[in-house]
Motif scaffolding. Structure first.
Motif, PDB file in Angstrom:
ATOM      1  N   ALA A  32     -26.463  89.725  43.677  1.00 10.71           N
ATOM      2  CA  ALA A  32     -27.281  88.452  43.411  1.00 10.71           C
ATOM      3  C   ALA A  32     -26.305  87.183  43.161  1.00 10.71           C
ATOM      4  CB  ALA A  32     -28.287  88.465  42.367  1.00 10.71           C
ATOM      5  N   ILE A  33     -26.886  86.100  44.044  1.00 11.13           N
ATOM      6  CA  ILE A  33     -25.864  85.061  44.213  1.00 11.13           C
ATOM      7  C   ILE A  33     -26.222  84.441  42.497  1.00 11.13           C
ATOM      8  CG2 ILE A  33     -25.746  82.681  45.063  1.00 11.13           C
ATOM      9  CD1 ILE A  33     -24.635  85.098  46.598  1.00 11.13           C
ATOM     10  N   VAL A  34     -25.203  83.901  41.988  1.00 12.94           N
ATOM     11  CA  VAL A  34     -25.567  83.524  40.543  1.00 12.94           C
ATOM     12  C   VAL A  34     -25.183  81.975  40.483  1.00 12.94           C
ATOM     13  CG1 VAL A  34     -24.898  85.505  39.341  1.00 12.94           C
ATOM     14  CG2 VAL A  34     -23.083  83.771  39.745  1.00 12.94           C
ATOM     15  N   ASP A  35     -24.668  81.242  41.503  1.00 16.31           N
ATOM     16  CA  ASP A  35     -24.669  79.683  41.403  1.00 16.31           C
ATOM     17  C   ASP A  35     -24.239  79.172  42.648  1.00 16.31           C
ATOM     18  OD1 ASP A  35     -24.244  77.202  40.248  1.00 16.31           O
ATOM     19  OD2 ASP A  35     -22.431  77.777  39.199  1.00 16.31           O
ATOM     20  N   ILE A  36     -24.790  78.304  43.093  1.00 12.15           N
ATOM     21  CA  ILE A  36     -24.667  77.597  44.348  1.00 12.15           C
ATOM     22  C   ILE A  36     -24.216  76.111  44.067  1.00 12.15           C
ATOM     23  CG2 ILE A  36     -25.727  76.791  46.550  1.00 12.15           C
ATOM     24  CD1 ILE A  36     -27.295  79.176  46.599  1.00 12.15           C
ATOM     25  N   ARG A  37     -23.298  75.482  44.727  1.00 12.82           N
ATOM     26  CA  ARG A  37     -22.814  74.160  44.473  1.00 12.82           C
ATOM     27  C   ARG A  37     -22.690  73.480  45.996  1.00 12.82           C
ATOM     28  NH1 ARG A  37     -24.302  73.292  39.342  1.00 12.82           N
ATOM     29  NH2 ARG A  37     -23.171  74.604  37.976  1.00 12.82           N
ATOM     30  N   HIS A  38     -23.057  72.143  46.119  1.00 10.88           N
ATOM     31  CA  HIS A  38     -22.789  71.468  47.112  1.00 10.88           C
ATOM     32  C   HIS A  38     -21.279  70.711  46.554  1.00 10.88           C
ATOM     33  CE1 HIS A  38     -26.047  72.273  49.650  1.00 10.88           C
ATOM     34  NE2 HIS A  38     -26.772  72.210  48.401  1.00 10.88           N
ATOM     35  N   HIS A  39     -20.365  70.533  47.681  1.00 10.73           N
ATOM     36  CA  HIS A  39     -19.287  69.717  46.973  1.00 10.73           C
ATOM     37  C   HIS A  39     -18.687  68.782  48.509  1.00 10.73           C
ATOM     38  CE1 HIS A  39     -15.577  68.637  44.851  1.00 10.73           C
ATOM     39  NE2 HIS A  39     -14.881  69.045  45.688  1.00 10.73           N
ATOM     40  N   ARG A  40     -18.692  67.501  48.244  1.00 13.39           N
ATOM     41  CA  ARG A  40     -18.178  66.689  49.393  1.00 13.39           C
ATOM     42  C   ARG A  40     -16.695  66.055  48.715  1.00 13.39           C
ATOM     43  NH1 ARG A  40     -22.601  63.285  50.468  1.00 13.39           N
ATOM     44  NH2 ARG A  40     -23.071  65.072  52.006  1.00 13.39           N
ATOM     45  N   THR A  41     -15.768  65.861  49.664  1.00 12.53           N
ATOM     46  CA  THR A  41     -14.460  65.266  49.472  1.00 12.53           C
ATOM     47  C   THR A  41     -14.204  64.553  50.729  1.00 12.53           C
ATOM     48  OG1 THR A  41     -13.235  67.118  50.638  1.00 12.53           O
ATOM     49  CG2 THR A  41     -13.705  67.605  48.073  1.00 12.53           C
ATOM     50  N   SER A  42     -13.179  63.667  50.624  1.00 16.22           N
ATOM     51  CA  SER A  42     -12.823  62.936  51.586  1.00 16.22           C
ATOM     52  C   SER A  42     -12.526  63.892  53.033  1.00 16.22           C
ATOM     53  CB  SER A  42     -11.463  62.094  51.474  1.00 16.22           C
ATOM     54  OG  SER A  42     -10.609  62.766  51.205  1.00 16.22           O
ATOM     55  N   GLU A  43     -12.108  65.174  52.746  1.00 17.55           N
ATOM     56  CA  GLU A  43     -12.059  66.033  53.913  1.00 17.55           C
ATOM     57  C   GLU A  43     -13.094  66.639  54.645  1.00 17.55           C
ATOM     58  OE1 GLU A  43     -10.101  66.361  51.023  1.00 17.55           O
ATOM     59  OE2 GLU A  43      -8.479  65.213  51.912  1.00 17.55           O
ATOM     60  N   GLY A  44     -14.130  66.695  53.813  1.00 18.84           N
ATOM     61  CA  GLY A  44     -15.282  67.432  54.499  1.00 18.84           C
ATOM     62  C   GLY A  44     -16.378  67.485  53.469  1.00 18.84           C
ATOM     63  N   SER A  45     -17.393  68.527  53.812  1.00 21.38           N
ATOM     64  CA  SER A  45     -18.615  68.755  52.933  1.00 21.38           C
ATOM     65  C   SER A  45     -18.574  70.497  52.890  1.00 21.38           C
ATOM     66  CB  SER A  45     -19.879  68.221  53.640  1.00 21.38           C
ATOM     67  OG  SER A  45     -20.827  68.513  52.672  1.00 21.38           O
ATOM     68  N   TYR A  46     -18.848  71.010  51.592  1.00 21.20           N
ATOM     69  CA  TYR A  46     -18.536  72.354  51.546  1.00 21.20           C
ATOM     70  C   TYR A  46     -19.839  72.965  50.641  1.00 21.20           C
ATOM     71  CZ  TYR A  46     -13.983  71.264  52.683  1.00 21.20           C
ATOM     72  OH  TYR A  46     -12.875  70.664  53.366  1.00 21.20           O
ATOM     73  N   LEU A  47     -20.215  74.199  50.849  1.00 23.54           N
ATOM     74  CA  LEU A  47     -21.137  74.837  49.995  1.00 23.54           C
ATOM     75  C   LEU A  47     -20.481  75.878  49.420  1.00 23.54           C
ATOM     76  CD1 LEU A  47     -24.184  75.467  49.511  1.00 23.54           C
ATOM     77  CD2 LEU A  47     -24.125  77.072  51.631  1.00 23.54           C
ATOM     78  N   LEU A  48     -20.533  76.159  48.077  1.00 26.80           N
ATOM     79  CA  LEU A  48     -20.030  77.018  47.211  1.00 26.80           C
ATOM     80  C   LEU A  48     -20.938  78.064  46.922  1.00 26.80           C
ATOM     81  CD1 LEU A  48     -18.371  74.226  47.104  1.00 26.80           C
ATOM     82  CD2 LEU A  48     -16.974  75.445  45.216  1.00 26.80           C
ATOM     83  N   ALA A  49     -20.650  79.097  46.941  1.00 23.47           N
ATOM     84  CA  ALA A  49     -21.802  80.208  46.624  1.00 23.47           C
ATOM     85  C   ALA A  49     -20.991  81.492  45.999  1.00 23.47           C
ATOM     86  CB  ALA A  49     -22.305  80.806  47.740  1.00 23.47           C
ATOM     87  N   ALA A  50     -21.389  81.854  44.659  1.00 28.45           N
ATOM     88  CA  ALA A  50     -21.022  82.820  43.668  1.00 28.45           C
ATOM     89  C   ALA A  50     -21.739  83.921  43.398  1.00 28.45           C
ATOM     90  CB  ALA A  50     -20.137  81.946  42.628  1.00 28.45           C
ATOM     91  N   ASP A  51     -21.486  85.100  43.560  1.00 28.12           N
ATOM     92  CA  ASP A  51     -22.078  86.138  42.956  1.00 28.12           C
ATOM     93  C   ASP A  51     -21.240  86.581  41.894  1.00 28.12           C
ATOM     94  OD1 ASP A  51     -19.883  87.707  43.727  1.00 28.12           O
ATOM     95  OD2 ASP A  51     -21.153  88.506  45.635  1.00 28.12           O
ATOM     96  N   ARG A  52     -21.226  87.688  41.131  1.00 24.89           N
ATOM     97  CA  ARG A  52     -20.740  88.011  39.822  1.00 24.89           C
ATOM     98  C   ARG A  52     -19.212  88.147  40.315  1.00 24.89           C
ATOM     99  NH1 ARG A  52     -22.785  87.516  35.096  1.00 24.89           N
ATOM    100  NH2 ARG A  52     -22.223  89.469  34.420  1.00 24.89           N
ATOM    101  N   LYS A  53     -18.778  88.579  41.321  1.00 23.72           N
ATOM    102  CA  LYS A  53     -17.487  89.076  41.809  1.00 23.72           C
ATOM    103  C   LYS A  53     -16.774  88.029  42.482  1.00 23.72           C
ATOM    104  CE  LYS A  53     -17.742  93.186  40.391  1.00 23.72           C
ATOM    105  NZ  LYS A  53     -17.196  93.776  39.045  1.00 23.72           N
ATOM    106  N   ILE A  54     -17.265  87.024  43.253  1.00 14.96           N
ATOM    107  CA  ILE A  54     -16.433  86.292  44.099  1.00 14.96           C
ATOM    108  C   ILE A  54     -17.149  85.049  44.494  1.00 14.96           C
ATOM    109  CG2 ILE A  54     -17.306  87.132  46.219  1.00 14.96           C
ATOM    110  CD1 ILE A  54     -14.294  86.941  47.397  1.00 14.96           C
ATOM    111  N   LEU A  55     -16.305  83.914  44.564  1.00 14.46           N
ATOM    112  CA  LEU A  55     -16.828  82.561  45.029  1.00 14.46           C
ATOM    113  C   LEU A  55     -16.291  82.255  46.352  1.00 14.46           C
ATOM    114  CD1 LEU A  55     -17.939  79.467  44.470  1.00 14.46           C
ATOM    115  CD2 LEU A  55     -15.535  78.917  44.329  1.00 14.46           C
ATOM    116  N   LYS A  56     -17.313  82.141  47.372  1.00 11.26           N
ATOM    117  CA  LYS A  56     -16.776  81.676  48.547  1.00 11.26           C
ATOM    118  C   LYS A  56     -17.137  80.198  49.155  1.00 11.26           C
ATOM    119  CE  LYS A  56     -16.793  86.384  50.505  1.00 11.26           C
ATOM    120  NZ  LYS A  56     -17.026  87.124  51.611  1.00 11.26           N
TER     121      LYS A  56
END
Length: 104
Positions: A32-56
């Motif tokens: 199961a996905i435990v956390d989702i974040r939206h992140h914006r920098t000067s280089e771009g916009s990203y979606l961060l998704a984490a389950d218990r083992k890995i963040l992508k």
């Protein structure tokens, strides 16, 4: 945009005006996905998704939502914190200390 995580490890990014997701990504651990974040920098916009083992980290601007980075800490992930306008990523895990990473 709205990011949604499922119990089987998929992350979907929706435009609120549409019932079809803009992209659907698989964590490939089946957890199961435990956390989702939206992140914006000067280089771009990203979606961060984490389950218990890995963040992508998925690049929202690329046509296919290409994988930008992945981080696999040594302990199970409980929560992810991203510092605005930086590459600093912190994990609250099943260990007493925080795990801190920098993604340039």
């Amino acid at each position: 945009h709205l990011g949604v995580g499922t119990s089987d490890g998929h992350t979907a990014l929706y435009d609120l005006r549409s019932s079809k997701p803009l992209m659907v990504k698989d964590q490939q651990y089946g957890q199961a996905i435990v956390d989702i974040r939206h992140h914006r920098t000067s280089e771009g916009s990203y979606l961060l998704a984490a389950d218990r083992k890995i963040l992508k980290v998925w690049d929202k601007a690329s046509p296919e939502g290409e994988l930008f980075a992945s981080i696999e800490p040594p302990a199970d992930i409980n929560e992810v914190c991203v510092c605005d306008q930086s590459g600093l990523v912190m994990f609250a895990t099943e260990q007493p200390r925080m795990h801190v990473y920098f993604v340039p």
